[in-house]
Design an enzyme around this catalytic site. Structure first.
Site: not given
Length: 876
Positions: A458, A529
């Site tokens: 992330d 994602e």
């Protein structure tokens, strides 16, 4: 030591019959590992006994003595976390049903260390014996024959111990004291918000512990670099490398001999005392090499490297590996977006996020079934965020031609610089992360399916961490791209710069038209994602995973938190956004079965639209270069993020993906009503004819449009035409597309249920996980369709069942759902259908085939939103 493995799945010798721990009827027979009699070889530990330290007063020195009494311990397999072992022994039955994992597990079991113990037998001494431990969750103190060897810290931080002086002929005992795990504090595995975490936090072992034996010189590893001559691919340069280790305290001269891709290798190397050296062989040139391709583009041939080390004419070690010849480039395009070029051809990544089994159980047949599903849906890649699996997974991906994007995970100790991850790294943590990267790079480097490694998820790691990781990649001869993260968060940090990968959501429900937008997660650039969130399994699966109360809440109280959504934290602990949209668009559910039927249609259209929008924009001004659907599968039975459910039951989401990813596919665009043909394969298609029809909800044809002589390059895109805005349509209506070849044979069929009152995304009020809508589409006409009748014929032989369905009524069937069952009524899974959730117009029929394990007299259920479920026995 050798990578020439003698893998032992079960014991080679039975020691004696021991009394079982309570409720351990599922435990394997007690075993002792027998090491290979060959001069050199690597043997996997065949099984363990485990017990809580709260039940054991003995020390590690005592427990690691041969014939220590472990008769009251639990017997488990060669790879087993603590909880997996307890489940295997019946301590926690039916763990994944309802709220059992929350209510029936004693968390205190896992707040103390656990002991792992095994025995192995050797016939004689070896001058060089090494114990290989692939990592321990969270850490382990290792003992052999009464002597403490040291610690192994971290799930992926492999360590080797020279045990040559401690191993004795006959029986030897190995013990590991495993500490409790905390993903925020330890380098372990975390389930983030994917699932309820395993109550033991996966403490224990999930890869093989091995013992390697050899002579004075060992082969610590081997790998191959390939360089493909592009663009013609008429030749390839192949260079083998061997990591050679002198295990003695005096110089050694070693003769290395072997083959790489059937080319002879021969080199003599001088090693100083205790020296390890990487030996590079002279590159070999192969003419007309067999090139490894992702499966849509070609074959997946594998070559061999085999090496033998000899000292004074005597073999001291062997190693071998497979590899593929292919070229991988990953860079940023002119828009700054990540792209992948395989063998000189840019390939749009259409992947899914991988979840291992929640208890990290090794299940090779299940792995293979899931990779077959991946191919069947037309996906070409899988991202593994921190769940780096066992060797079988990568061997299957090599064989099936599925590209892999492994890497570290977010939101825990691996990524503490996010501000919401684990504890900040201390100086002691850097060597653990460094060693983990080194071990996993060595583990992955020879697999052609692995096309990159993501060192962040992330957020991109800071510069010092990036440089540390890159140094380890260089040490082990890593041949593939290294990416800073799956997200743009953190910015373009040196030395790797920008990730070129967005991660701006969504993760919860959005309408199909969302993907055709120009903001956030819409189809442009590369997305690490994203998806439309919840996927409701088929009714059998829902009833099997939820208790009665949960089933009622699912359709009556969508805002109520469900235990099987995420890990219980907002916003993914309930299905309100999905269920509210379902009621607004399809109508308020009247029962659980009605809720599930409507959810399948919603999941189908959502998933199909996401894949189709990205396919349409593969050649846009800002092209969609790839995305990872979040997620491919689940770690346990879940209502969140999957294309097929945990029990391998394919439903609406699965068949929406399968339809969108047909090799040659005709599709409708939600944003501008355009019809395009997408090719996703290696060849060109010519002389295609496209037909588009618009029908009202009662089956009246109000518009028809056709075009012939269409060609599409593969991969590529052909624009066909744009449908007009038809006036006076019913609130719910259908668009039906059909593509035929020059002989009139069907190539692709596709049906859309649409609304004259479209969904309107409210982009300005978007959250990080979804975009609300200011107007919902009206698809309630589907629920008001008259009941349809069908004629069904089914024939089964061995592992194939063929089903023909004909619509004998005067009403449209939006989606005929076919379910295959065993004679006892349970579902026959896994199963792959040539097509399913098929639309049928009055008088129309379709024949589909299911592939499955051999079954005697299976039955077929036929149902749908306006088809009363009926069951038919297949003839044989």
């Amino acid at each position: 030591m050798s990578a020439f493995r003698v893998r032992v799945a079960l014991a080679l010798a039975v020691l004696l019959t021991l009394s079982l721990a309570p409720a351990s009827t599922a435990a394997p027979a007690d075993v002792v590992t027998t090491l290979s009699e060959a001069e050199s070889g690597t043997t996997a530990i065949a099984g363990w006994q485990i017990q809580s330290s709260a039940q054991v007063s003995a020390t590690g020195a005592e427990i690691s003595q041969p014939r220590y009494d472990d008769s009251r311990w639990y017997r488990v397999g060669p790879r087993s976390t603590v909880l997996a072992g307890l489940v295997q022994n019946g301590r926690y039955p039916d763990l994944f049903h309802g709220t059992n994992m929350r209510d029936n597990v004693n968390r205190a079991d896992f707040q103390v260390p656990w002991w792992y113990r095994t025995e192995f037998h050797v016939r004689d001494r070896s001058p060089n014996t090494v114990l290989k431990i692939p990592g321990v969750t969270s850490r382990g103190e290792v003992f052999l024959n009464g002597t403490e060897l040291g610690d192994v810290v971290g799930t992926y931080n492999a360590r080797e111990f020279d045990i040559s002086a401690l191993v004795k002929p006959g029986r030897n005992a190995l013990a590991i004291k495993v500490a409790p795990a905390d993903p925020k504090k330890d380098f372990t595995i975390s389930w983030i918000d994917w699932a309820q975490p395993a109550p033991d936090n996966n403490m224990g072992l999930f890869r093989d512990v091995e013992i390697a034996r050899g002579g004075a010189v060992s082969l610590a590893g081997a790998y191959v670099h390939t360089k493909l001559a592009l663009p013609g691919m008429g030749s390839a340069e192949v260079q083998a490398f061997a990591e050679v280790r002198n295990t003695t305290d005096r110089p050694q001269t070693v003769a290395l001999q072997g083959e790489v891709a059937s080319r002879w290798l021969n080199q003599v190397v001088r090693l100083n005392a205790n020296e390890t050296k990487t030996v590079a062989f002279t590159p070999e040139t192969l003419r007309n090499p067999r090139v490894w391709w992702p499966y849509q583009y070609g074959e997946q041939p594998l070559y061999r490297l085999d090496l033998t080390a000899r000292v004074n004419g005597r073999t001291t070690d062997r190693t071998g590996t497979t590899f593929g010849i292919r070229d991988v480039v990953s860079n940023l395009n002119a828009k700054g977006d990540r792209q992948f070029i395989i063998n000189g051809r840019q390939i749009q990544i259409r992947g899914g996020g991988w979840a291992s089994d929640l208890l990290l159980r090794t299940q090779p047949d299940r792995l293979e079934a899931q990779l077959r599903y991946t191919r069947d849906m037309g996906l070409n890649a899988i991202r593994l965020e921190g769940k780096l699996e066992t060797p079988e997974f990568y061997e299957l991906a090599d064989r099936y031609g599925i590209m892999l994007l492994p890497g570290w995970e977010c939101c825990d100790k691996w990524e503490p610089w996010t501000g919401w991850g684990g504890e900040a790294w201390t100086p002691e943590d850097y060597p653990i992360a460094q060693g983990s990267l080194n071990a996993q790079a060595r583990f992955l480097r020879n697999h052609p399916s692995v096309i990159a490694f993501l060192i962040g998820s992330d957020i991109s790691p800071p510069e010092d961490v990036q440089r540390m990781y890159l140094a380890e990649f260089e040490k082990v001869g890593w041949p593939n791209p290294v990416l800073p993260a799956a997200s743009l968060n953190g910015g373009p940090r040196p030395p790797l710069g920008s990730s070129g990968s967005k991660m701006e959501g969504p993760y919860d429900w959005v309408p199909p038209v969302y993907w055709y937008g120009d903001k956030l997660g819409a189809a442009f650039g590369f997305a690490g994602e994203l998806s439309a969130g919840h996927s409701i399994p088929a009714l059998d699966t829902v009833r099997g995973m939820l208790n009665a109360t949960e089933q009622e809440q699912l359709w009556r109280e969508p805002a109520t938190p469900q235990f099987h959504t995420g890990r219980g934290n907002e916003p993914f602990n309930n299905l309100y956004l999905f269920s509210n949209a379902l009621a607004q668009r399809y109508g308020t559910p009247t029962s659980l079965a009605d809720y599930v039927d409507k959810a399948q249609l919603a999941n189908y259209e959502q998933v199909r639209a996401q894949f189709e929008a990205n396919a349409r924009r593969m050649t846009a001004e800002r092209p969609a270069t790839g995305f990872i659907y979040w997620m491919l599968n689940n770690a346990w039975p879940s209502l969140n993020w999957h294309l097929y459910s945990y029990d391998l039951n394919p439903a609406g989401a699965y068949f929406g993906a399968k339809k969108a990813n047909e090799p040659i596919h005709i599709q409708y665009s939600y944003d501008d009503r355009s019809v395009v043909i997408v090719g996703q394969g290696p060849k060109k298609a010519d002389q295609l004819t496209a037909l588009a029809e618009v029908y009202t909800i009662d089956g009246k044809l109000v518009h028809s449009q056709t075009k012939s002589g269409i060609s599409v390059s593969l991969p590529g895109l052909a624009e066909v035409f744009t449908l007009p805005a038809v006036q006076n349509l019913s609130a719910t209506y259908f668009v039906r597309l059909k593509l035929t070849d020059g002989h009139g044979k069907d190539v692709s069929r596709n049906t859309y249920w649409l609304s004259s009152k479209p969904d309107i995304p409210d982009w300005d009020n978007s959250e990080w996980y979804y975009t609300p809508v200011s107007q919902f589409a009206d698809l309630k006409g589907l629920a008001a369709l008259p009941n349809a009748s069908v004629d069904v014929r089914a024939r089964s032989f061995g592992d194939k069942t063929t089903v023909t369905v004909r619509n004998t009524s005067s009403t449209i069937i939006p989606a005929v759902q076919l379910t295959l069952r065993k004679a006892d009524g349970s579902q026959l899974l896994p199963v792959t259908w040539s097509d399913n959730y098929v639309a049928l117009w009055p008088g129309e029929s379709i024949t589909v085939q299911a592939s499955h394990e051999p079954a005697r007299r299976p039955t077929v259920d036929i149902g749908g939103i306006n088809v009363a479920t009926q069951r038919l026995a297949a003839t044989q």
